[in-house]
Design a protein around this motif. Structure first.
Motif, PDB file in Angstrom:
ATOM      1  N   ARG A  38      15.689  11.163  64.399  1.00  0.00           N
ATOM      2  CA  ARG A  38      16.103  12.539  64.314  1.00  0.00           C
ATOM      3  C   ARG A  38      16.747  12.949  63.347  1.00  0.00           C
ATOM      4  NH1 ARG A  38      20.274  13.007  69.613  1.00  0.00           N
ATOM      5  NH2 ARG A  38      21.909  11.514  68.826  1.00  0.00           N
ATOM      6  N   VAL A  48      16.592   6.779  66.829  1.00  0.00           N
ATOM      7  CA  VAL A  48      17.045   7.129  67.914  1.00  0.00           C
ATOM      8  C   VAL A  48      16.552   5.913  69.089  1.00  0.00           C
ATOM      9  CG1 VAL A  48      16.724   8.640  70.082  1.00  0.00           C
ATOM     10  CG2 VAL A  48      16.836   9.864  67.817  1.00  0.00           C
ATOM     11  N   THR A  65      22.961   7.129  73.657  1.00  0.00           N
ATOM     12  CA  THR A  65      21.576   7.517  73.466  1.00  0.00           C
ATOM     13  C   THR A  65      20.911   6.837  74.571  1.00  0.00           C
ATOM     14  OG1 THR A  65      21.747   8.476  71.176  1.00  0.00           O
ATOM     15  CG2 THR A  65      19.665   8.104  72.101  1.00  0.00           C
ATOM     16  N   PHE A  69      18.028   8.518  77.058  1.00  0.00           N
ATOM     17  CA  PHE A  69      16.663   8.402  76.354  1.00  0.00           C
ATOM     18  C   PHE A  69      16.048   7.171  76.767  1.00  0.00           C
ATOM     19  CE2 PHE A  69      18.022  11.358  72.557  1.00  0.00           C
ATOM     20  CZ  PHE A  69      18.307  12.198  73.413  1.00  0.00           C
ATOM     21  N   MET A  84      13.688  12.265  77.371  1.00  0.00           N
ATOM     22  CA  MET A  84      15.212  12.816  77.219  1.00  0.00           C
ATOM     23  C   MET A  84      15.741  13.548  78.236  1.00  0.00           C
ATOM     24  SD  MET A  84      14.852  13.580  73.056  1.00  0.00           S
ATOM     25  CE  MET A  84      14.044  15.240  73.408  1.00  0.00           C
ATOM     26  N   LEU A  87      20.344  16.263  78.428  1.00  0.00           N
ATOM     27  CA  LEU A  87      20.417  16.887  76.849  1.00  0.00           C
ATOM     28  C   LEU A  87      21.753  17.315  76.704  1.00  0.00           C
ATOM     29  CD1 LEU A  87      16.630  17.632  76.246  1.00  0.00           C
ATOM     30  CD2 LEU A  87      17.998  15.995  75.129  1.00  0.00           C
ATOM     31  N   GLU A  90      24.471  18.588  71.052  1.00  0.00           N
ATOM     32  CA  GLU A  90      24.446  17.769  69.892  1.00  0.00           C
ATOM     33  C   GLU A  90      23.235  16.848  69.783  1.00  0.00           C
ATOM     34  OE1 GLU A  90      26.798  17.494  72.043  1.00  0.00           O
ATOM     35  OE2 GLU A  90      27.437  15.568  72.829  1.00  0.00           O
ATOM     36  N   ASP A  91      22.304  16.936  70.626  1.00  0.00           N
ATOM     37  CA  ASP A  91      20.992  16.287  70.686  1.00  0.00           C
ATOM     38  C   ASP A  91      19.934  17.182  69.775  1.00  0.00           C
ATOM     39  OD1 ASP A  91      21.459  15.203  73.793  1.00  0.00           O
ATOM     40  OD2 ASP A  91      21.565  14.052  72.031  1.00  0.00           O
ATOM     41  N   TYR A  95      12.823  16.206  65.346  1.00  0.00           N
ATOM     42  CA  TYR A  95      12.583  14.892  66.013  1.00  0.00           C
ATOM     43  C   TYR A  95      11.282  14.355  65.382  1.00  0.00           C
ATOM     44  CZ  TYR A  95      16.486  14.352  69.342  1.00  0.00           C
ATOM     45  OH  TYR A  95      17.751  14.468  69.785  1.00  0.00           O
TER      46      TYR A  95
END
Length: 121
Positions: A38, A48, A65, A69, A84, A87, A90-91, A95
């Motif tokens: 990302r 990620v 993460t 994830f 994911m 969420l 900040e995600d 991607y």
């Protein structure tokens, strides 16, 4: 050559879930690793999660993460997923899917065009 097409991005509220997909085509037999990266505006891409397509071993650079994830691939090794959950704002990022023979230097691998994920609070 390998072509990668990402899908599944979009807008979601905090706490929600998204599943990203990456369809690979072309010379897929050359692929040994696939991964999700990302990128935030003005920042470098960061990994990620990644997976070794032969051993199916996975790698998550960030423990935070990793808890939310999950990377996976289908049996034909032609589609990569990133589930994911929970969420957070900040995600929010672009991607990218990457795939290739080099599991260390990802810059030399193939890259998709990216899919935008936006998480609102």
């Amino acid at each position: 050559q390998v072509q990668l097409v990402e899908s599944g991005g979009g807008s979601v509220q905090a706490g929600g879930s998204l599943r990203l997909s990456c369809a690979a085509s072309g010379y897929t037999s050359s692929i040994r690793c696939m991964g999700w990266f990302r990128q935030y505006p003005g920042k470098e891409r960061e990994r990620v999660a990644s997976i070794n397509t032969d051993s199916r071993s996975t790698y998550y650079p960030d423990s935070v993460t990793r808890s939310r994830f999950t990377i996976s691939q289908d049996n034909a090794k032609n589609t990569l997923y990133l589930q994911m959950n929970t969420l957070r704002p900040e995600d929010s990022a672009m991607y990218f899917c990457a795939a290739g023979a080099n599991c260390v230097n990802w810059a030399n691998n193939y890259w998709g065009q990216g899919t935008q994920v936006t998480v609102s609070s």
